[in-house]
Motif scaffolding. Sequence first.
Motif, PDB file in Angstrom:
ATOM      1  N   TYR A 187      -9.473   2.855   6.883  1.00 15.85           N
ATOM      2  CA  TYR A 187      -9.490   1.388   6.961  1.00 15.85           C
ATOM      3  C   TYR A 187      -8.786   0.893   8.218  1.00 15.85           C
ATOM      4  O   TYR A 187      -9.286   0.016   8.931  1.00 15.85           O
ATOM      5  CB  TYR A 187      -8.825   0.800   5.726  1.00 15.85           C
ATOM      6  CG  TYR A 187      -8.702  -0.698   5.757  1.00 15.85           C
ATOM      7  CD1 TYR A 187      -9.818  -1.512   5.579  1.00 15.85           C
ATOM      8  CD2 TYR A 187      -7.472  -1.312   5.994  1.00 15.85           C
ATOM      9  CE1 TYR A 187      -9.712  -2.891   5.623  1.00 15.85           C
ATOM     10  CE2 TYR A 187      -7.352  -2.683   6.030  1.00 15.85           C
ATOM     11  CZ  TYR A 187      -8.483  -3.467   5.851  1.00 15.85           C
ATOM     12  OH  TYR A 187      -8.367  -4.841   5.905  1.00 15.85           O
ATOM     13  N   LEU A 188      -7.612   1.474   8.541  1.00 14.98           N
ATOM     14  CA  LEU A 188      -6.849   1.038   9.710  1.00 14.98           C
ATOM     15  C   LEU A 188      -7.586   1.361  11.006  1.00 14.98           C
ATOM     16  O   LEU A 188      -7.595   0.544  11.946  1.00 14.98           O
ATOM     17  CB  LEU A 188      -5.471   1.703   9.709  1.00 14.98           C
ATOM     18  CG  LEU A 188      -4.510   1.227   8.617  1.00 14.98           C
ATOM     19  CD1 LEU A 188      -3.234   2.048   8.635  1.00 14.98           C
ATOM     20  CD2 LEU A 188      -4.200  -0.256   8.783  1.00 14.98           C
ATOM     21  N   LEU A 189      -8.224   2.534  11.069  1.00 13.95           N
ATOM     22  CA  LEU A 189      -8.980   2.890  12.268  1.00 13.95           C
ATOM     23  C   LEU A 189     -10.181   1.969  12.453  1.00 13.95           C
ATOM     24  O   LEU A 189     -10.567   1.662  13.584  1.00 13.95           O
ATOM     25  CB  LEU A 189      -9.432   4.351  12.180  1.00 13.95           C
ATOM     26  CG  LEU A 189      -8.310   5.398  12.327  1.00 13.95           C
ATOM     27  CD1 LEU A 189      -8.863   6.791  12.100  1.00 13.95           C
ATOM     28  CD2 LEU A 189      -7.663   5.299  13.707  1.00 13.95           C
ATOM     29  N   LYS A 190     -10.760   1.518  11.333  1.00 13.08           N
ATOM     30  CA  LYS A 190     -11.864   0.549  11.431  1.00 13.08           C
ATOM     31  C   LYS A 190     -11.336  -0.782  11.955  1.00 13.08           C
ATOM     32  O   LYS A 190     -11.956  -1.400  12.844  1.00 13.08           O
ATOM     33  CB  LYS A 190     -12.511   0.361  10.062  1.00 13.08           C
ATOM     34  CG  LYS A 190     -13.670  -0.635  10.073  1.00 13.08           C
ATOM     35  CD  LYS A 190     -14.206  -0.885   8.668  1.00 13.08           C
ATOM     36  CE  LYS A 190     -13.200  -1.616   7.817  1.00 13.08           C
ATOM     37  NZ  LYS A 190     -13.757  -2.018   6.504  1.00 13.08           N
ATOM     38  N   ARG A 191     -10.199  -1.212  11.447  1.00 11.97           N
ATOM     39  CA  ARG A 191      -9.634  -2.477  11.898  1.00 11.97           C
ATOM     40  C   ARG A 191      -9.224  -2.422  13.361  1.00 11.97           C
ATOM     41  O   ARG A 191      -9.276  -3.430  14.072  1.00 11.97           O
ATOM     42  CB  ARG A 191      -8.420  -2.839  11.030  1.00 11.97           C
ATOM     43  CG  ARG A 191      -8.754  -3.189   9.591  1.00 11.97           C
ATOM     44  CD  ARG A 191      -9.619  -4.437   9.487  1.00 11.97           C
ATOM     45  NE  ARG A 191      -8.953  -5.604  10.041  1.00 11.97           N
ATOM     46  CZ  ARG A 191      -8.251  -6.469   9.332  1.00 11.97           C
ATOM     47  NH1 ARG A 191      -8.123  -6.289   8.024  1.00 11.97           N
ATOM     48  NH2 ARG A 191      -7.691  -7.508   9.906  1.00 11.97           N
ATOM     49  N   ILE A 217     -14.749   5.967   2.280  1.00 12.13           N
ATOM     50  CA  ILE A 217     -14.283   4.858   1.453  1.00 12.13           C
ATOM     51  C   ILE A 217     -13.420   3.913   2.285  1.00 12.13           C
ATOM     52  O   ILE A 217     -13.525   2.689   2.184  1.00 12.13           O
ATOM     53  CB  ILE A 217     -13.500   5.386   0.237  1.00 12.13           C
ATOM     54  CG1 ILE A 217     -14.444   6.090  -0.737  1.00 12.13           C
ATOM     55  CG2 ILE A 217     -12.774   4.249  -0.475  1.00 12.13           C
ATOM     56  CD1 ILE A 217     -13.737   6.746  -1.905  1.00 12.13           C
ATOM     57  N   GLY A 218     -12.564   4.496   3.132  1.00 13.76           N
ATOM     58  CA  GLY A 218     -11.724   3.664   3.984  1.00 13.76           C
ATOM     59  C   GLY A 218     -12.535   2.805   4.939  1.00 13.76           C
ATOM     60  O   GLY A 218     -12.204   1.643   5.178  1.00 13.76           O
ATOM     61  N   LEU A 219     -13.616   3.370   5.484  1.00 12.39           N
ATOM     62  CA  LEU A 219     -14.464   2.600   6.390  1.00 12.39           C
ATOM     63  C   LEU A 219     -15.178   1.466   5.662  1.00 12.39           C
ATOM     64  O   LEU A 219     -15.460   0.415   6.242  1.00 12.39           O
ATOM     65  CB  LEU A 219     -15.492   3.522   7.048  1.00 12.39           C
ATOM     66  CG  LEU A 219     -14.940   4.593   7.993  1.00 12.39           C
ATOM     67  CD1 LEU A 219     -16.080   5.420   8.578  1.00 12.39           C
ATOM     68  CD2 LEU A 219     -14.112   3.979   9.108  1.00 12.39           C
ATOM     69  N   LEU A 220     -15.497   1.702   4.389  1.00  7.56           N
ATOM     70  CA  LEU A 220     -16.198   0.682   3.604  1.00  7.56           C
ATOM     71  C   LEU A 220     -15.240  -0.254   2.877  1.00  7.56           C
ATOM     72  O   LEU A 220     -15.664  -1.269   2.333  1.00  7.56           O
ATOM     73  CB  LEU A 220     -17.119   1.348   2.577  1.00  7.56           C
ATOM     74  CG  LEU A 220     -18.303   2.139   3.143  1.00  7.56           C
ATOM     75  CD1 LEU A 220     -19.021   2.888   2.024  1.00  7.56           C
ATOM     76  CD2 LEU A 220     -19.281   1.212   3.860  1.00  7.56           C
ATOM     77  N   LEU A 221     -13.973   0.090   2.867  1.00  7.96           N
ATOM     78  CA  LEU A 221     -12.995  -0.665   2.088  1.00  7.96           C
ATOM     79  C   LEU A 221     -12.790  -2.061   2.663  1.00  7.96           C
ATOM     80  O   LEU A 221     -12.607  -2.242   3.860  1.00  7.96           O
ATOM     81  CB  LEU A 221     -11.657   0.082   2.081  1.00  7.96           C
ATOM     82  CG  LEU A 221     -10.529  -0.519   1.246  1.00  7.96           C
ATOM     83  CD1 LEU A 221     -10.896  -0.521  -0.229  1.00  7.96           C
ATOM     84  CD2 LEU A 221      -9.239   0.268   1.472  1.00  7.96           C
ATOM     85  N   GLU A 222     -12.832  -3.019   1.780  1.00 15.55           N
ATOM     86  CA  GLU A 222     -12.526  -4.398   2.128  1.00 15.55           C
ATOM     87  C   GLU A 222     -11.651  -4.966   1.025  1.00 15.55           C
ATOM     88  O   GLU A 222     -12.083  -5.027  -0.121  1.00 15.55           O
ATOM     89  CB  GLU A 222     -13.805  -5.237   2.272  1.00 15.55           C
ATOM     90  CG  GLU A 222     -14.636  -4.917   3.494  1.00 15.55           C
ATOM     91  CD  GLU A 222     -13.933  -5.227   4.798  1.00 15.55           C
ATOM     92  OE1 GLU A 222     -13.008  -6.068   4.783  1.00 15.55           O
ATOM     93  OE2 GLU A 222     -14.292  -4.627   5.824  1.00 15.55           O
ATOM     94  N   PRO A 223     -10.396  -5.335   1.334  1.00 14.18           N
ATOM     95  CA  PRO A 223      -9.507  -5.858   0.294  1.00 14.18           C
ATOM     96  C   PRO A 223     -10.053  -7.090  -0.405  1.00 14.18           C
ATOM     97  O   PRO A 223      -9.780  -7.319  -1.580  1.00 14.18           O
ATOM     98  CB  PRO A 223      -8.223  -6.188   1.072  1.00 14.18           C
ATOM     99  CG  PRO A 223      -8.309  -5.389   2.326  1.00 14.18           C
ATOM    100  CD  PRO A 223      -9.766  -5.278   2.643  1.00 14.18           C
TER     101      PRO A 223
END
Length: 299
Positions: free
Chosen positions: A19-23, A205-211
């Motif tokens: 998720y952080l690397l995507k952001r 999952i991290g790449l697709l994760l959206e809080p």
Amino acid sequence: MDALLIKTGGLLLIVALGYLLKRRGVFQQGDARLLSRIIVNLTLPGALLSSFSAFRLVPSLLAVLAAAAAANVLLLAVSALVTRGRPGPVRALYLLNAPSYNIGTFVLPFVQSFLPPDMLLAVSMFDAGNSPFNCGGAYALTAALTGGERLTVRSVLGRMLRSVPFDTFLVILLLGLLGLRLPQPVYTVAGMFGQANAFLAMLMIGLLLEPRIPQESRSDVLRVVLLRYGFGLAASAVCWMLPLPAGIRQVLALSLLAPVPSVSLAYCERCGCDSGAVGAIHSLCIPISLAFTLLVCLM
């Protein structure tokens, strides 16, 4: 217990890292498509093959296999019924995320840590009943229902047989029924592929994760989660009252309350599901399943 918490924390760390690397712009959400292809065609078949290296079909545990198959069939039927008349991607969201269970990378580590060693066979039996749906069956049915195709036995079987994970499971099952084994180096090499499966799945999952759950799909996300865990709790309660050994009842409860399998992310992408909704479902299921799993293990 410490090792289990470390493993759980490590998986969550991989999700957070993705998720952080995507952001940060290192990866894009669309990169999950490449990861999904690697998982479906390489690492998941490897994980299946290596985990079933000692698989033997035991008649006394056929009830576990039947319970897994029945749970998938019932959830598929209910999902198809409640989404009748809805757009294809919405139907696929239900059909691919309400049924199927993440056994190999979620349930198995908990069973190894909390239950007797012979319960690993029970987990394998549940996965044997779950795998035909997890590895292509649910996707074949979903594609037929949402793609405007005529649903026939031939069309469903055709899609299932074009799924590399399902073909792998079919070979494993036939070898088990015949009492045959592949050479040990095959399982060793397959394990090298399979070891990457959990990492890639958590990263995806991290790449697709959206809080934030997308406003337009919030109700569907919550309904899928409620359908999945409402059924799981009811089915677990029924299994707990059956005249089965305590360890078998725990395995059934753990499996029926497991999160959505990571491979469903890949199949959802193929069916055009809203990626934010898919990521939200997986984001909600992991902590819910973790809480139920710890509760069942300590019972």
